[in-house]
Design a protein around this motif. Structure first.
Motif, PDB file in Angstrom:
ATOM      1  N   ARG A 838       0.806  -1.228   0.000  1.00 37.80           N
ATOM      2  CA  ARG A 838       0.000   0.000   0.000  1.00 37.80           C
ATOM      3  C   ARG A 838       0.838   1.276   0.000  1.00 37.80           C
ATOM      4  N   VAL A 840       0.280   5.416   1.189  1.00 38.69           N
ATOM      5  CA  VAL A 840      -0.567   6.389   1.883  1.00 38.69           C
ATOM      6  C   VAL A 840      -0.220   7.782   1.349  1.00 38.69           C
ATOM      7  N   GLU A 842      -0.896  11.954   1.587  1.00 37.60           N
ATOM      8  CA  GLU A 842      -1.427  13.039   2.412  1.00 37.60           C
ATOM      9  C   GLU A 842      -1.237  14.373   1.698  1.00 37.60           C
ATOM     10  N   GLU A 864      -4.221   4.590  -0.162  1.00 33.81           N
ATOM     11  CA  GLU A 864      -5.079   5.154   0.884  1.00 33.81           C
ATOM     12  C   GLU A 864      -4.794   6.637   1.006  1.00 33.81           C
ATOM     13  N   GLY A 866      -4.806   9.680   3.676  1.00 37.85           N
ATOM     14  CA  GLY A 866      -4.892   9.927   5.114  1.00 37.85           C
ATOM     15  C   GLY A 866      -3.634  10.590   5.610  1.00 37.85           C
ATOM     16  N   VAL A 868       0.058  10.782   6.970  1.00 35.79           N
ATOM     17  CA  VAL A 868       1.312  10.035   6.930  1.00 35.79           C
ATOM     18  C   VAL A 868       2.055  10.298   8.235  1.00 35.79           C
ATOM     19  N   ASP A 944       4.490   1.492   1.974  1.00 36.50           N
ATOM     20  CA  ASP A 944       4.683   0.345   2.880  1.00 36.50           C
ATOM     21  C   ASP A 944       5.656  -0.622   2.203  1.00 36.50           C
TER      22      ASP A 944
END
Ligand SMILES: [Zn+2]
Ligand SMILES: [Zn+2]
Length: 1019
Positions: A838, A840, A842, A864, A866, A868, A944
């Motif tokens: 994944r 993330v 931001e 995703e 959101g 970090v 990740d």
């Protein structure tokens, strides 16, 4: 396979070969004539070509200017403007004379006269006629579209007559006068030179000259002498005075030398005095026995400008050999001794020195001073010294009679006119203003031969007769008209006229005119100003008969085309052509002859050094055309900032060729798959309709943005921005659209919308770039456009809708996230083929709708949006921040280190009361264990990096696919060839992905064979 619709393209274009083909094709199809026909009667865009000196083959620096002229004329033509394409050749004056002298082996003016002025004039015309053809051929090869049989030549009688008319106007205004002045003089050319010709940096060189300290014994002051310093020994025999600074302190040394105290602070002076106390003292000159010095009383004069930065603070004054000296002679009534003749040789009144040049005389002068015991010191000095702009001979000063046009009354009107002009780059407008504010009177006379004959006939009665036209000359001539072949010396000199005031018979003065009069008048002479009737070939008069084919248009034509919308020349033309045309036009019409100007700097080599034949780094235009090709050269000329010296060379050319391949390969990609699928575009479908896939819609909008940005840049005469827009577009086209769409092109049956969209983008891009790279765009146009306009140059400017900038920004946001993810991946040392779980994201623009696209681009399973979790570290970027903050720096550094800072929008920070710009700080984000983090412009991503067995296996599958596809290429398989793939047993686990692998490598079967090597065979 379907029938081939398109010609397959080679891997790399052979630019020079392709260009020769296109030139022949243009010729055969009359493409340029058809373009002009197409635009006839349209709105006008008036361009005036500054005449190029037709004297030698053109160099790569000429190629620069010629390219810019062609680029904008082609662009305006695509926009439907009716244009003038008249090329001009500068064809008389020193430029030509000096080359012909070399050609004939003539070394002086006397030798020219012995050779004969008529023969010399004919040789000048011959040389111009020859080199104008050479240059024409070079310019055609460069791709410049001009009306080549219609060139104007400044040696035409018509051009000369128009200047005569101007000079008569100038006289009527009371601006014309004969000046008796000290002027910079070229002893080789035997003429004075003007301020505007000599002002260039290149007209000064480092030279070594003698440096002499000489005693001038004071009369009535036994043992006391002034000490002067000179670097021009030849001027000493013409000395008449010595100047001191009235308020400076002078001291007398024990051995009787007067010197400025400030210059010799360590000397022990027995007495001191202010300069003004020395004024009026008389002294013995160094060469008082010379006939020239008879009756001269040498004395000390005051002069506030005496320098205390060099010499002795006492200046030797020779009014016949220096400009300031001459001015001082007028203030103080000093005699003016002129030591040299026009060839720079000492005159008979200078005794033993007579006949020597200024250089030759240095040694005997020095020896004589030594023998007389007045030489206090001698050495040499290296200093910047002026040389002739034309022949590079060191200049001297002479006092002569020259003809001038006063600049006083025209100065303000010219400044006002310049205020109406749009300059590119904008800062050059101020340079022009500076030149106009400081310009001296225009020295228009040259003591030479093949140039504009000044039509001045001064009379003893005091009347100055100025002839304004050939007709007026004929009316007032008393003899010589029958032999007047053309308005040049020697023929013009044989015509005598009668004085308008007293009836005396008069001769013309022998001087010819400054060549910048020739170039400055062309807005009038070539456009038929005040000419009642159009005369076919009427410009081809005098020396230009048989050389030029140009008409003399009528006044209505002038009204239509004057003033020019645009002119473009090198920056040095501010003091030359921009100045002379403005001077003449403002005098005659009160307005600037041009509305806008594009100017540019010199061409340097690729290491940033000036190009010189002697340094071995000069490149001939022909050589560059043969080895690089014109399009590559034009790219180089257009891509670099015009306010900086342009870099030019073969390494840079190779770089351009490499960069151009991205576009070439995009076309090649299209052609190959379109041929496979039998896709055949039609011109009528240029306007895309219907619902497009989002990527296609994006490319259409992206193309429209390129068209719009290109148009705005061309309209601002800004090729640099066009080139930047082009490169950004090609990057998006190739590395986003094509790369992401690849499967749509090779899927069974092909995706028609993808083909159509890509074709559309390529074709529109060709039209935008056609003015800059006219050959390769034409070549590719003929490749891609099957039923539309046969030439890209006849296709007009693309008419497209306003781009959807919001959509473009959204995708830009996506690409930013992708780029950051790639950075984060690289920092973790993971190959892009290795899938990860994944990402993330931001901050930044809303890109959530593109999560799938991002996931596939960065090879992760999930994206995703959101927060970090990362630690932010900010350090000062010292080279940027240090100079700005100075003593405040330690406080800011400490605050950053302690984490006491605030993050502001746009990558800025606030710390210790200071706002820090993005380029003033170094930002690092440390992700938590198992994450790689990257951030820029307010967007942060965390990748990740945890691997599991599943991910590792998938990564290996991707490696395998890549390996097999490389083998396909190496084995020369066609895009459509199917294969049988054999893999060793150790790769068997990967066959969980068998169908996927088969699809990706076009395998019909995968065999597993113990310990065999990986291999493919055509199925
Ligand atoms: Zn010279
Ligand atoms: Zn008279």
């Amino acid at each position: 396979m379907a029938e081939q619709v398109f010609q397959p393209l080679p891997t790399v274009p052979d630019h020079p070969a392709l260009e020769r083909e296109i030139l022949a094709w243009w010729e055969e199809h009359g493409t340029f004539d058809r373009l002009r026909e197409q635009n006839r009667g349209g709105p006008t865009f008036s361009f005036m070509d500054g005449p190029i000196t037709a004297n030698n083959p053109a160099g790569v620096h000429h190629g620069h200017g010629r390219t810019l002229k062609d680029v904008f004329q082609r662009y305006k033509a695509m926009q439907g403007f009716d244009e003038r394409y008249q090329n001009g050749f500068d064809s008389q004056g020193l430029w030509v004379e000096v080359e012909v002298e070399k050609e004939l082996g003539l070394g002086s003016k006397r030798e020219i006269e012995e050779y004969g002025l008529a023969k010399f004039a004919r040789k000048c015309v011959e040389r111009v006629a020859y080199y104008s053809e050479v240059m024409t051929e070079q310019c055609r090869r460069l791709g410049q579209w001009m009306d080549w049989d219609n060139d104007y030549y400044t040696f035409s009688d018509t051009n000369i007559e128009y200047i005569w008319g101007f000079l008569k106007t100038v006289q009527e205004r009371g601006w014309l006068y004969k000046g008796h002045r000290s002027t910079q003089w070229c002893p080789r050319c035997g003429t004075s030179l003007s301020q505007h010709e000599q002002a260039g940096e290149e007209n000064y060189v480092e030279m070594e000259h003698p440096s002499l300290f000489v005693r001038f014994p004071l009369a009535g002051r036994d043992g006391e002498a002034l000490v002067v310093w000179t670097t021009t020994p030849w001027t000493l025999p013409a000395n008449v005075a010595a100047a001191v600074k009235p308020d400076a302190d002078y001291g007398l040394t024990a051995d009787g030398r007067w010197l400025a105290v400030a210059r010799f602070p360590d000397e022990a002076f027995t007495r001191t005095a202010k300069g003004e106390e020395l004024v009026g003292l008389e002294y013995s000159g160094p060469f008082d026995e010379l006939a020239a010095q008879e009756g001269v009383t040498h004395r000390v004069i005051p002069w506030d400008e005496v320098s205390l930065d060099e010499g002795t603070g006492i200046v030797h004054i020779a009014p016949g050999a220096g400009a300031e000296d001459f001015e001082l002679s007028k203030v103080h009534g000093l005699p003016v001794l002129a030591p040299i003749d026009e060839a720079g040789r000492m005159l008979p009144a200078y005794g033993g020195f007579a006949g020597m040049t200024t250089g030759e005389v240095a040694e005997p002068v020095t020896r004589a001073l030594r023998e007389r015991g007045v030489l206090v010191g001698e050495g040499t000095i290296l200093h910047r010294y002026p040389i002739c702009w034309r022949c590079k001979t060191p200049l001297v000063f002479r006092v002569v009679d020259d003809w001038f046009i006063s600049a006083d009354e025209i100065r303000q009107p010219m400044l006002d006119a310049n205020d109406t002009v749009a300059w590119t780059p904008a800062q050059y407008k101020k340079r022009m203003d500076d030149w106009l504010r400081n310009m001296g009177d225009w020295n228009i006379s040259r003591k030479r031969y093949f140039g504009l004959p000044l039509p001045f006939y001064p009379c003893e009665c005091g009347h100055l007769n100025v002839i304004g036209s050939r007709r007026e000359l004929a009316e007032r001539a008393v003899s010589g008209m029958d032999q007047l072949e053309e308005l040049h010396r020697p023929w013009i000199d044989a015509v005598r006229i009668r004085c308008a005031q007293c009836d005396r018979e008069l001769e013309r003065i022998p001087e010819v005119g400054d060549a910048w009069l020739d170039a400055g008048i062309v807005h009038f002479s070539t456009l038929g100003w005040k000419n009642p009737e159009w005369v076919p070939h009427g410009y081809a008069t005098g020396a230009s008969a048989g050389v030029s084919g140009a008409d003399l248009p009528d006044h209505a034509y002038w009204e239509k085309w004057y003033p020019a919308d645009w002119v473009s020349e090198m920056r040095e033309q501010i003091r030359l052509w921009f100045y002379s045309q403005c001077f003449m036009a403002v005098t005659l019409t009160g307005v600037s002859p041009y509305r806008s100007v594009l100017t540019y700097e010199k061409v340097f080599d690729e290491h940033g050094r000036p190009m010189h034949k002697s340094s071995g780094n000069a490149i001939e235009l022909n050589e560059a055309l043969d080895l690089m090709g014109a399009d590559v050269m034009r790219w180089l000329y257009c891509a670099q900032t015009p306010s900086e010296p342009l870099r030019f060379g073969y390494q840079l050319a190779d770089d351009v060729k490499r960069r151009f391949l991205t576009f070439w390969n995009s076309v090649k990609f299209f052609v190959e798959y379109a041929n496979v699928e039998g896709f055949s575009p039609s011109w009528g479908a240029l306007h895309l309709e219907g619902d497009l896939a989002s990527l296609d819609r994006w490319l259409v909008e992206r193309t429209h943005a390129f068209v719009h940005d290109g148009e705005a840049a061309y309209d601002a005469f800004d090729t640099v921005t066009v080139m930047r827009a082009y490169q950004a577009f090609v990057e998006d086209l190739s590395n986003w659209y094509i790369r992401r769409s690849r499967p749509r092109f090779w899927q069974e049956g092909g995706d028609q919308a993808a083909f159509q969209t890509l074709w559309y983008a390529l074709v529109q891009a060709l039209r935008v770039m056609a003015p800059i790279m006219p050959f390769v765009t034409e070549h590719l146009w003929r490749e891609l456009v099957l039923d539309g306009p046969e030439s890209v140059h006849l296709s007009g400017w693309p008419d497209v809708e306003v781009p959807d900038r919001a959509l473009l920004e959204e995708i830009e946001g996506v690409r930013r996230v992708v780029t950051l993810a790639h950075q984060a991946r690289a920092s973790a040392g993971l190959s892009l083929r290795q899938p990860l779980r994944r990402l993330v994201v931001e901050g930044g623009a809303p890109v959530a709708a593109h999560a799938d696209e991002i996931a596939s681009e960065v090879n992760v399973k999930n994206v995703e949006f959101g927060v970090v979790e990362a630690e932010l570290r900010v350090k000062p970027h010292l080279p940027a921040l240090g100079p700005r903050l100075g003593r405040e720096l330690p406080a800011v550094r400490q605050a950053l280190q302690a984490g006491e800072f605030e993050e502001l929008p746009g990558g800025r920070f606030r710390a210790a009361g200071h706002e820090l710009e993005p380029d003033e700080v170094l930002v690092e984000r440390l992700g938590h264990e198992g994450f790689a983090v990257a951030s820029a412009d307010g967007v942060t991503v965390a990748l990740d990096t945890t691997l599991d067995e599943e991910l590792v296996l998938e990564g290996r599958v991707r490696d395998l696919i890549r390996q097999v596809n490389t083998m396909r290429k190496e084995q020369g398989l066609e895009l459509t060839d199917r294969v049988v793939l054999t893999v060793p047993a150790e790769l068997e686990p990967l066959l969980r992905w068998e169908e996927h692998i088969k699809n990706e490598v076009l395998a019909v079967e995968i065999r597993v064979d113990g310990d065999a090597d990986l291999s493919i065979a055509k199925a």
